[in-house]
Each structure stands twice: as C-alpha cells, then as structure tokens.
Design a protein around this motif. Structure first.
Motif, PDB file in Angstrom:
ATOM      1  N   GLU A  55      10.413   1.831   4.492  1.00 35.11           N
ATOM      2  CA  GLU A  55      10.531   1.251   5.831  1.00 35.11           C
ATOM      3  C   GLU A  55      11.002   2.328   6.806  1.00 35.11           C
ATOM      4  O   GLU A  55      11.916   3.111   6.491  1.00 35.11           O
ATOM      5  CB  GLU A  55      11.529   0.093   5.789  1.00 35.11           C
ATOM      6  CG  GLU A  55      11.720  -0.595   7.113  1.00 35.11           C
ATOM      7  CD  GLU A  55      12.688  -1.759   7.019  1.00 35.11           C
ATOM      8  OE1 GLU A  55      12.746  -2.532   7.984  1.00 35.11           O
ATOM      9  OE2 GLU A  55      13.393  -1.900   5.991  1.00 35.11           O
ATOM     10  N   PRO A  92       6.869  -1.490   8.186  1.00 30.41           N
ATOM     11  CA  PRO A  92       7.425  -2.068   6.958  1.00 30.41           C
ATOM     12  C   PRO A  92       7.176  -1.138   5.768  1.00 30.41           C
ATOM     13  O   PRO A  92       6.280  -0.285   5.809  1.00 30.41           O
ATOM     14  CB  PRO A  92       6.645  -3.378   6.786  1.00 30.41           C
ATOM     15  CG  PRO A  92       6.070  -3.674   8.129  1.00 30.41           C
ATOM     16  CD  PRO A  92       5.849  -2.342   8.779  1.00 30.41           C
ATOM     17  N   GLU A  93       7.936  -1.314   4.722  1.00 30.05           N
ATOM     18  CA  GLU A  93       7.786  -0.495   3.521  1.00 30.05           C
ATOM     19  C   GLU A  93       6.337  -0.510   3.028  1.00 30.05           C
ATOM     20  O   GLU A  93       5.708  -1.564   2.934  1.00 30.05           O
ATOM     21  CB  GLU A  93       8.710  -1.024   2.418  1.00 30.05           C
ATOM     22  CG  GLU A  93       8.644  -0.200   1.144  1.00 30.05           C
ATOM     23  CD  GLU A  93       9.618  -0.696   0.102  1.00 30.05           C
ATOM     24  OE1 GLU A  93      10.669  -0.039  -0.070  1.00 30.05           O
ATOM     25  OE2 GLU A  93       9.344  -1.740  -0.525  1.00 30.05           O
TER      26      GLU A  93
END
Length: 129
Positions: A55, A92-93
């Motif tokens: 992230e 986001p990751e």
C-alpha cells in the motif's frame, strides 16, 4: 530531529525512475516503521513498466504532461489520469500502476509506505507463507 534537503540526497537510477530514499530501510535516515522518498519519472530515467507493491500514498510535487494508469491487471490498466501538483494518490496493496508522460514531460512525486519490510510483491508473498 533530522533535517534533510532533497538536493543533498543521493539519487538511485532504477528502471523507469530516479529514486531518492529519504527515510526507511537503506535510506538516508534509518527507520523500522516508515518509508518515505522521492521519485522522478522522465526521459532521463526512461520508460517505466507497470509495477505493484505494498500500500502506498503518493504526493504529486510536479507534473508536466504526465499521468498515471492503474488497475487489477497489468495488461488492462485504466485510461490515463492526468496528474497535477498538489494531488494525493492512494494505491491499495498490490494494485498495478505506472507513471507515464508525453515527450518532454515528467512526473515528480513523494512516496510513503507505512512499513519498511514487505514492500515488494515477492516480500509480501513470502510474509504470508
């Protein structure tokens, strides 16, 4: 307190970008909790390929005819999203993304991770085993 000036930070050339690691592992200031640095995308660094990692928060310092594309699959990224100074992006990751620019353009960012380990996809996978 430690005070750093960007112009004094060493530059590391990576495929498609020039990085200045500021805070974190193997950075100018060591931290076991956060990662922060700068990245420049321009003709000097060459083209970037889509990549993914932990992230990430990004602050756009400057952009001239630059954009970002992102998505769940590196071969099917969204249309270009033009970038301008002052924008903040959140990835986001493991979301695929790439910074690009027109000839003569650039994108200059500050990047932030809330960790120093498990940033690269292979490290994330290994940590889940």
């Amino acid at each position: 307190m430690e005070l750093l000036r960007r112009e004094d930070l060493p530059k590391t050339r990576l495929p498609g970008r020039i990085i200045q690691k500021t805070i974190g592992r193997d950075a100018s200031v060591a931290s076991r909790k956060i990662t922060m640095g700068f990245a420049q995308y321009s003709a000097e660094a060459g083209p970037m390929t889509p990549h993914q990692h932990a992230e990430e928060a990004v602050y756009v310092i400057s952009s001239h005819n630059g954009w970002v594309r992102f998505g769940e699959d590196q071969s099917r990224l969204c249309p270009p999203v033009p970038l301008a100074a002052g924008m903040t992006l959140h990835f986001p990751e493991l979301e695929w993304h790439v910074f690009e620019y027109e000839e003569g353009g650039h994108v200059d960012i500050a990047f932030f991770y809330g960790q120093v380990d498990n940033i690269r996809p292979e490290e994330i996978a290994a940590s889940r085993r």
